[in-house]
Design a protein around this motif. Sequence first.
Motif, mmCIF file in Angstrom:
data_model
loop_
_atom_site.group_PDB
_atom_site.id
_atom_site.type_symbol
_atom_site.label_atom_id
_atom_site.label_comp_id
_atom_site.label_asym_id
_atom_site.label_seq_id
_atom_site.Cartn_x
_atom_site.Cartn_y
_atom_site.Cartn_z
ATOM 1 N N TRP A 71 0.862 -1.186 0.000
ATOM 2 C CA TRP A 71 0.000 0.000 0.000
ATOM 3 C C TRP A 71 0.897 1.234 0.000
ATOM 4 N N ASP A 72 0.846 1.989 -1.107
ATOM 5 C CA ASP A 72 1.659 3.197 -1.251
ATOM 6 C C ASP A 72 0.788 4.403 -0.914
ATOM 7 N N VAL A 73 1.056 5.010 0.247
ATOM 8 C CA VAL A 73 0.232 6.121 0.714
ATOM 9 C C VAL A 73 0.328 7.316 -0.231
ATOM 10 N N THR A 74 1.525 7.558 -0.755
ATOM 11 C CA THR A 74 1.736 8.739 -1.612
ATOM 12 C C THR A 74 0.956 8.642 -2.918
ATOM 13 N N SER A 75 1.099 7.524 -3.625
ATOM 14 C CA SER A 75 0.426 7.377 -4.922
ATOM 15 C C SER A 75 -0.974 6.800 -4.798
ATOM 16 N N LYS A 76 -1.344 6.410 -3.557
ATOM 17 C CA LYS A 76 -2.640 5.770 -3.309
ATOM 18 C C LYS A 76 -2.824 4.522 -4.184
ATOM 19 N N GLU A 77 -1.724 3.775 -4.340
ATOM 20 C CA GLU A 77 -1.741 2.572 -5.178
ATOM 21 C C GLU A 77 -1.677 1.336 -4.299
ATOM 22 N N VAL A 78 -2.520 0.359 -4.614
ATOM 23 C CA VAL A 78 -2.535 -0.936 -3.931
ATOM 24 C C VAL A 78 -2.050 -1.998 -4.921
ATOM 25 N N THR A 79 -1.084 -2.820 -4.482
ATOM 26 C CA THR A 79 -0.583 -3.912 -5.328
ATOM 27 C C THR A 79 -0.757 -5.224 -4.585
ATOM 28 N N VAL A 80 -1.316 -6.220 -5.266
ATOM 29 C CA VAL A 80 -1.536 -7.539 -4.666
ATOM 30 C C VAL A 80 -0.943 -8.589 -5.603
ATOM 31 N N ASN A 81 -0.170 -9.546 -5.051
ATOM 32 C CA ASN A 81 0.405 -10.644 -5.822
ATOM 33 C C ASN A 81 -0.044 -11.972 -5.237
ATOM 34 N N GLY A 82 -0.493 -12.886 -6.106
ATOM 35 C CA GLY A 82 -0.880 -14.207 -5.637
ATOM 36 C C GLY A 82 -1.441 -15.062 -6.754
ATOM 37 N N ASN A 83 -1.224 -16.383 -6.658
ATOM 38 C CA ASN A 83 -1.761 -17.330 -7.642
ATOM 39 C C ASN A 83 -1.384 -16.965 -9.070
ATOM 40 N N GLY A 84 -0.170 -16.427 -9.260
ATOM 41 C CA GLY A 84 0.287 -16.099 -10.613
ATOM 42 C C GLY A 84 -0.289 -14.820 -11.166
ATOM 43 N N ALA A 85 -0.977 -14.036 -10.335
ATOM 44 C CA ALA A 85 -1.577 -12.777 -10.805
ATOM 45 C C ALA A 85 -0.978 -11.597 -10.053
ATOM 46 N N MET A 86 -0.739 -10.494 -10.770
ATOM 47 C CA MET A 86 -0.333 -9.247 -10.139
ATOM 48 C C MET A 86 -1.412 -8.207 -10.428
ATOM 49 N N ILE A 87 -1.990 -7.667 -9.377
ATOM 50 C CA ILE A 87 -3.126 -6.752 -9.495
ATOM 51 C C ILE A 87 -2.724 -5.388 -8.945
ATOM 52 N N ARG A 88 -3.045 -4.347 -9.697
ATOM 53 C CA ARG A 88 -2.799 -2.971 -9.249
ATOM 54 C C ARG A 88 -4.109 -2.199 -9.348
ATOM 55 N N LEU A 89 -4.445 -1.461 -8.279
ATOM 56 C CA LEU A 89 -5.607 -0.573 -8.327
ATOM 57 C C LEU A 89 -5.323 0.660 -7.487
ATOM 58 N N TRP A 90 -6.137 1.690 -7.686
ATOM 59 C CA TRP A 90 -5.879 2.982 -7.067
ATOM 60 C C TRP A 90 -7.130 3.483 -6.355
ATOM 61 N N ILE A 91 -6.940 4.139 -5.229
ATOM 62 C CA ILE A 91 -8.045 4.645 -4.440
ATOM 63 C C ILE A 91 -8.885 5.604 -5.288
ATOM 64 N N GLY A 92 -10.187 5.351 -5.319
ATOM 65 C CA GLY A 92 -11.107 6.233 -6.019
ATOM 66 C C GLY A 92 -11.193 6.027 -7.517
ATOM 67 N N GLN A 93 -10.453 5.039 -8.063
ATOM 68 C CA GLN A 93 -10.477 4.824 -9.503
ATOM 69 C C GLN A 93 -11.054 3.443 -9.828
ATOM 70 N N LYS A 94 -11.873 3.401 -10.889
ATOM 71 C CA LYS A 94 -12.445 2.128 -11.315
ATOM 72 C C LYS A 94 -11.482 1.333 -12.203
ATOM 73 N N ALA A 95 -10.536 2.034 -12.820
ATOM 74 C CA ALA A 95 -9.566 1.345 -13.676
ATOM 75 C C ALA A 95 -8.569 0.584 -12.805
ATOM 76 N N ALA A 96 -8.241 -0.646 -13.221
ATOM 77 C CA ALA A 96 -7.262 -1.471 -12.515
ATOM 78 C C ALA A 96 -6.408 -2.191 -13.550
ATOM 79 N N GLU A 97 -5.343 -2.865 -13.071
ATOM 80 C CA GLU A 97 -4.490 -3.668 -13.943
ATOM 81 C C GLU A 97 -4.406 -5.086 -13.401
ATOM 82 N N VAL A 98 -4.535 -6.062 -14.304
ATOM 83 C CA VAL A 98 -4.335 -7.461 -13.951
ATOM 84 C C VAL A 98 -3.306 -8.023 -14.914
ATOM 85 N N ASN A 99 -2.120 -8.369 -14.392
ATOM 86 C CA ASN A 99 -1.014 -8.868 -15.232
ATOM 87 C C ASN A 99 -0.717 -7.927 -16.386
#
Length: 619
Positions: A71-99
């Motif tokens: 959890w990056d407080v400055t960029s408000k970015e959340v990154t999660v890794n597991g089961n071969g997937a890397m997920i990135r999402l941002w506070i207040g945004q509907k857009a996300a990244e999966v792999n």
Amino acid sequence: MNKKTLLRLYVLLFFLICLLFPSQVFGAEGLYITVDGRLINADVAPYIDSQNRTIVPIRFIGEELGYSFNWDVTSKEVTVNGNGAMIRLWIGQKAAEVNGMIAEMDTTAVISQGRAMVPLRFILESMGVQVSYDEKNSAVNILRASTDENNQESSFEDKILVINSPKVNVRSGPGTNYSVLFQAVLGDKFIISGINQDWYQVALGDGNSGWLYESTVDLVDAGQLVNEGAQETARETTLVISEDVVNIRTGPGVNYAKLDTTKKGDSFQILSQKDDWYEIALTGNRSGWVAGWLVSLHSDSSVASRTEEPGEHRESPETNEPMWTEPVQISEIKVDTANGGVLLDIAGSQKIIYAISNLDQPKRIVLDLYNCILNTGDQGDGTIVVDHDLVKSMRFAQYDARQVRIVLDLNASAGLNLVSSAEGDSKLAFAVAEPSLAGKTIVIDAGHGGQDPGAIGPSGLYEKDVTLKIALKLAEKLQNKGVNAVLTRSDDTYVSLEGRAAVANNINADLFVSIHMNASTSSTPNGTAVYYYGVNGQGDVRKKLASSVLEELVQRIQRKSNGVLEENFAVLRLTLVPSILVETAFISNNEEEKLLAQDYFQEEAAEGILKGLEGYFLH
């Protein structure tokens, strides 16, 4: 306002808050979460948001489910890794990244009580974890993949997905709301890397993955596919090296030992596949492995000519084989170095048909005598030590029932030239000399002609007209180099396939080059390919010739290389001398048809072929 009225207002306000925000009031008791049947308590209460999505603290993902997160407080970015997937999402945004692929959520991550709160279902389903909601009991149930016999992923280890529909969307995530990466077609095969309810995650071979809906594919046993489909795959798909130098290894990985190297444009038959590695057939009944990201795959439909000439019948390799008369009795083979050079004398009972080949690693010259039988008395099969600056030794033997082979083992690059013939070509004398294109006899075959137009381009350009123009330009260039250039046709006439090959066979030509344009039912395929066919024990030399011409031709005309490919074309099967068939470009492609119609492009194509022929003789 008296105390009684004020109390009533407080109670009314409390019930209103409970009605609007039940989870925030009742905390974890308002929404239950179970993981594999185990009740979980979160330090910050999860809740159902206005989009009816379960929102949980990011720490729950890590501590209760065992996935790494940041959890990056400055960029408000959340990154999660597991089961071969890397997920990135941002506070207040509907857009996300999966792999690395963009995905759209129907809700957003938020900050609540100083904690990053994230959509639970989106994250877990992107990892292939099953999530369900029990509305009656206000419970979210999470079922992770187990490591026992119930593990769905492990149950698919021996399965391959095969596309069962004409066109299928491969998506960036497990749902129709994810973007389309590309369209797979009927018969395409994929390795399963994960599963999410009705969606299969598949490896795409470039480090990324995609998703396929279950109804669009069939599950096939991998062992069965290898056993029953290996020949079909090898027959329908050709592997072409796409980088300058590629290592061939003993196994499917960079940790395996290097077996050999190969170069750009070389093509191989595929034996099997493991992950991103392909097992390929090598000479001498050997095999090796190359990395999938260093090659390209071509199906016969995308690289093989669709403009068969009358009588082609590629499926019948045994038809139209040369019909021999009585075999020639070879009575003498001798080497003479008396005058400082190397002379090779051969005597037979009647006219000798022969072919000369230049080979590398080690350097040697091969002289094949066709329809011949060794009858040299005491000389028999043997080896003669020559001990010359150019020639180390000479070997000769009965190669097969009607083919005698003479091999000159070289100390340096050299060529073999016919210097005299006598008694109806039954007595031949050859000289070993410095390698040169001059003095060679090369047959140039302009494909199609006369009543056979060949392929016709989108604007009406005839293949037969372009092949003739390139052939005439090539013949002129070769003659300027001192070559005896012989054309199978010099105008718009038709010559049979047998007749084309016979031109080269009857004059003991050094090489045969057939010029064509490729074509497809689609306007998309493009590029250049050179074909050979390994008959008469000439597989290696014909491949060498094809590689030399392809390399120079592609460099000259600047088109995509479709590789050196082996195909049972009649003119290649029937020629006794080293031969190739050049598919200059796709006349069915709009861009390449326009180029093929231009005089300058035809000149460049002829020059590229010339340079390739020079390279074959001089290196």
